[in-house]
Design a protein around this motif. Structure first.
Motif, PDB file in Angstrom:
ATOM      1  N   ILE A 178       0.641  -1.229  -0.329  1.00  0.00           N
ATOM      2  CA  ILE A 178       0.258  -0.039   0.157  1.00  0.00           C
ATOM      3  C   ILE A 178       1.024   1.432   0.217  1.00  0.00           C
ATOM      4  CG2 ILE A 178      -0.075   0.103   2.468  1.00  0.00           C
ATOM      5  CD1 ILE A 178      -2.966   0.846   2.206  1.00  0.00           C
ATOM      6  N   ASP A 179       0.416   2.343  -0.873  1.00  0.00           N
ATOM      7  CA  ASP A 179       1.200   3.340  -0.460  1.00  0.00           C
ATOM      8  C   ASP A 179       1.400   4.121   0.423  1.00  0.00           C
ATOM      9  OD1 ASP A 179      -0.348   5.617  -2.710  1.00  0.00           O
ATOM     10  OD2 ASP A 179      -1.165   4.573  -1.375  1.00  0.00           O
ATOM     11  N   TRP A 180       2.232   5.479   0.776  1.00  0.00           N
ATOM     12  CA  TRP A 180       1.948   6.440   1.649  1.00  0.00           C
ATOM     13  C   TRP A 180       0.573   7.093   1.964  1.00  0.00           C
ATOM     14  CZ3 TRP A 180       0.664  11.444   1.598  1.00  0.00           C
ATOM     15  CH2 TRP A 180       0.294  11.994   0.351  1.00  0.00           C
ATOM     16  N   SER A 181      -0.471   6.847   0.979  1.00  0.00           N
ATOM     17  CA  SER A 181      -1.409   8.142   1.711  1.00  0.00           C
ATOM     18  C   SER A 181      -2.434   6.261   1.904  1.00  0.00           C
ATOM     19  CB  SER A 181      -1.928   9.060  -0.160  1.00  0.00           C
ATOM     20  OG  SER A 181      -2.057   7.915  -0.688  1.00  0.00           O
ATOM     21  N   GLY A 182      -2.731   5.092   1.079  1.00  0.00           N
ATOM     22  CA  GLY A 182      -3.729   4.242   1.113  1.00  0.00           C
ATOM     23  C   GLY A 182      -4.106   4.183   0.278  1.00  0.00           C
ATOM     24  N   ARG A 183      -3.814   5.082  -0.549  1.00  0.00           N
ATOM     25  CA  ARG A 183      -5.074   5.385  -2.568  1.00  0.00           C
ATOM     26  C   ARG A 183      -4.230   4.039  -3.137  1.00  0.00           C
ATOM     27  NH1 ARG A 183      -4.198  10.992  -1.480  1.00  0.00           N
ATOM     28  NH2 ARG A 183      -3.104  11.080  -2.523  1.00  0.00           N
ATOM     29  N   ARG A 184      -3.392   3.254  -3.043  1.00  0.00           N
ATOM     30  CA  ARG A 184      -2.543   2.686  -4.061  1.00  0.00           C
ATOM     31  C   ARG A 184      -2.732   1.684  -3.699  1.00  0.00           C
ATOM     32  NH1 ARG A 184      -1.300   7.304  -7.013  1.00  0.00           N
ATOM     33  NH2 ARG A 184       0.818   7.471  -5.991  1.00  0.00           N
ATOM     34  N   THR A 185      -2.800   0.170  -4.191  1.00  0.00           N
ATOM     35  CA  THR A 185      -2.142  -1.017  -3.439  1.00  0.00           C
ATOM     36  C   THR A 185      -1.952  -1.859  -4.542  1.00  0.00           C
ATOM     37  OG1 THR A 185      -5.039  -1.786  -3.568  1.00  0.00           O
ATOM     38  CG2 THR A 185      -3.940  -0.882  -1.041  1.00  0.00           C
ATOM     39  N   TYR A 186      -1.362  -3.359  -4.637  1.00  0.00           N
ATOM     40  CA  TYR A 186      -1.128  -3.999  -4.909  1.00  0.00           C
ATOM     41  C   TYR A 186      -1.194  -5.634  -4.502  1.00  0.00           C
ATOM     42  CZ  TYR A 186       1.197  -5.817  -8.842  1.00  0.00           C
ATOM     43  OH  TYR A 186       1.362  -7.354 -10.129  1.00  0.00           O
ATOM     44  N   TYR A 187      -1.596  -6.659  -5.006  1.00  0.00           N
ATOM     45  CA  TYR A 187      -1.780  -7.672  -4.909  1.00  0.00           C
ATOM     46  C   TYR A 187      -1.018  -8.996  -4.951  1.00  0.00           C
ATOM     47  CZ  TYR A 187      -5.242  -5.582  -1.286  1.00  0.00           C
ATOM     48  OH  TYR A 187      -5.823  -4.908  -0.725  1.00  0.00           O
ATOM     49  N   ALA A 188       0.022  -9.833  -4.688  1.00  0.00           N
ATOM     50  CA  ALA A 188       0.061 -11.124  -5.238  1.00  0.00           C
ATOM     51  C   ALA A 188      -1.277 -11.457  -5.904  1.00  0.00           C
ATOM     52  CB  ALA A 188       0.761 -12.033  -4.534  1.00  0.00           C
ATOM     53  N   ASP A 189      -0.945 -12.085  -7.124  1.00  0.00           N
ATOM     54  CA  ASP A 189      -2.445 -13.425  -7.683  1.00  0.00           C
ATOM     55  C   ASP A 189      -3.045 -13.708  -6.400  1.00  0.00           C
ATOM     56  OD1 ASP A 189      -1.062 -12.944 -11.126  1.00  0.00           O
ATOM     57  OD2 ASP A 189      -1.295 -11.141 -10.014  1.00  0.00           O
ATOM     58  N   SER A 190      -1.665 -14.391  -5.797  1.00  0.00           N
ATOM     59  CA  SER A 190      -2.578 -15.859  -5.369  1.00  0.00           C
ATOM     60  C   SER A 190      -3.505 -15.717  -3.778  1.00  0.00           C
ATOM     61  CB  SER A 190      -1.318 -16.433  -4.745  1.00  0.00           C
ATOM     62  OG  SER A 190      -0.329 -16.081  -3.791  1.00  0.00           O
ATOM     63  N   VAL A 191      -3.294 -13.642  -3.664  1.00  0.00           N
ATOM     64  CA  VAL A 191      -4.369 -13.538  -3.004  1.00  0.00           C
ATOM     65  C   VAL A 191      -5.490 -12.478  -3.367  1.00  0.00           C
ATOM     66  CG1 VAL A 191      -1.672 -13.985  -1.201  1.00  0.00           C
ATOM     67  CG2 VAL A 191      -2.739 -11.836  -2.105  1.00  0.00           C
ATOM     68  N   GLY A 192      -4.896 -12.005  -3.947  1.00  0.00           N
ATOM     69  CA  GLY A 192      -5.785 -11.381  -4.916  1.00  0.00           C
ATOM     70  C   GLY A 192      -7.773 -11.340  -4.721  1.00  0.00           C
ATOM     71  N   GLY A 193      -8.585 -10.593  -3.809  1.00  0.00           N
ATOM     72  CA  GLY A 193      -9.774 -10.825  -3.835  1.00  0.00           C
ATOM     73  C   GLY A 193      -9.924 -11.263  -2.810  1.00  0.00           C
ATOM     74  N   ARG A 194      -9.144 -11.672  -2.173  1.00  0.00           N
ATOM     75  CA  ARG A 194      -9.466 -12.426  -0.492  1.00  0.00           C
ATOM     76  C   ARG A 194      -8.670 -12.040   0.304  1.00  0.00           C
ATOM     77  NH1 ARG A 194      -7.046 -17.065   0.444  1.00  0.00           N
ATOM     78  NH2 ARG A 194      -5.243 -17.125  -1.331  1.00  0.00           N
ATOM     79  N   PHE A 195      -7.500 -10.985   0.017  1.00  0.00           N
ATOM     80  CA  PHE A 195      -6.931 -10.235   1.198  1.00  0.00           C
ATOM     81  C   PHE A 195      -7.052  -8.433   0.855  1.00  0.00           C
ATOM     82  CE2 PHE A 195      -3.017 -13.259   2.130  1.00  0.00           C
ATOM     83  CZ  PHE A 195      -4.029 -14.615   2.540  1.00  0.00           C
ATOM     84  N   THR A 196      -7.119  -8.082   1.337  1.00  0.00           N
ATOM     85  CA  THR A 196      -6.799  -6.152   1.603  1.00  0.00           C
ATOM     86  C   THR A 196      -6.047  -5.789   3.029  1.00  0.00           C
ATOM     87  OG1 THR A 196      -9.710  -6.653   1.262  1.00  0.00           O
ATOM     88  CG2 THR A 196      -8.551  -4.596   1.956  1.00  0.00           C
ATOM     89  N   ILE A 197      -5.170  -4.990   2.087  1.00  0.00           N
ATOM     90  CA  ILE A 197      -4.245  -4.172   2.870  1.00  0.00           C
ATOM     91  C   ILE A 197      -5.303  -2.443   2.527  1.00  0.00           C
ATOM     92  CG2 ILE A 197      -3.229  -3.855   1.008  1.00  0.00           C
ATOM     93  CD1 ILE A 197      -0.509  -3.892   2.545  1.00  0.00           C
ATOM     94  N   SER A 198      -4.676  -2.225   4.011  1.00  0.00           N
ATOM     95  CA  SER A 198      -5.265  -0.977   4.282  1.00  0.00           C
ATOM     96  C   SER A 198      -4.363  -0.853   5.568  1.00  0.00           C
ATOM     97  CB  SER A 198      -6.358  -0.597   4.856  1.00  0.00           C
ATOM     98  OG  SER A 198      -6.942  -1.604   6.087  1.00  0.00           O
TER      99      SER A 198
END
Length: 124
Positions: free
Chosen positions: A51-71
């Motif tokens: 997650i970037d410094w602002s919290g506006r941009r996130t990126y996930y590994a394919d293996s967890v996308g749709g199941r994990f959320t970073i905030s």
């Protein structure tokens, strides 16, 4: 200087959920991109989410996308990883990390700060 302390790990059944927290010390937390990584027994550490410094941009590994959320909550100097629909292959030590450059967190570059890790065990 930033110190990172993870918490929230534990034992959960397949399909269950956990929320990990990473509390950071230091007044410059909001300047840092934050990431989560994990290392399963006998395997190399792998990227999970950033997650970037602002919290506006996130990126996930394919293996967890749709199941994990970073905030993150910069007022509380804390980053979170909400993990849903956990699978046995999610069993690992989960680490948070900080770096001024979010790209470093995504590409496996040496990072500035690491936490000590928290164990997540997913039973089948």
């Amino acid at each position: 200087q930033v110190q990172l302390v993870e918490s929230g790990g534990g034992l959960v059944q397949t399909g269950g959920s956990l929320r990990l927290s990473c509390a950071a010390s230091g007044r410059t937390f909001s300047s840092y991109a934050m990431g989560w990584f994990r290392q399963a027994p006998g395997k190399e550490r792998e990227f999970v989410a950033v997650i970037d410094w602002s919290g506006r941009r996130t990126y996930y590994a394919d293996s967890v996308g749709g199941r994990f959320t970073i905030s993150r909550d910069n007022a509380k100097n804390t980053v979170y990883l909400q993990m849903n629909s956990l699978k046995p292959e999610g069993t690992a030590v989960y680490y948070c990390a900080a770096d001024l450059n979010s790209i470093h967190l995504r590409v496996g570059a040496p990072l500035e700060y690491w936490g000590q890790g928290t164990q997540v065990t997913v039973s089948s």
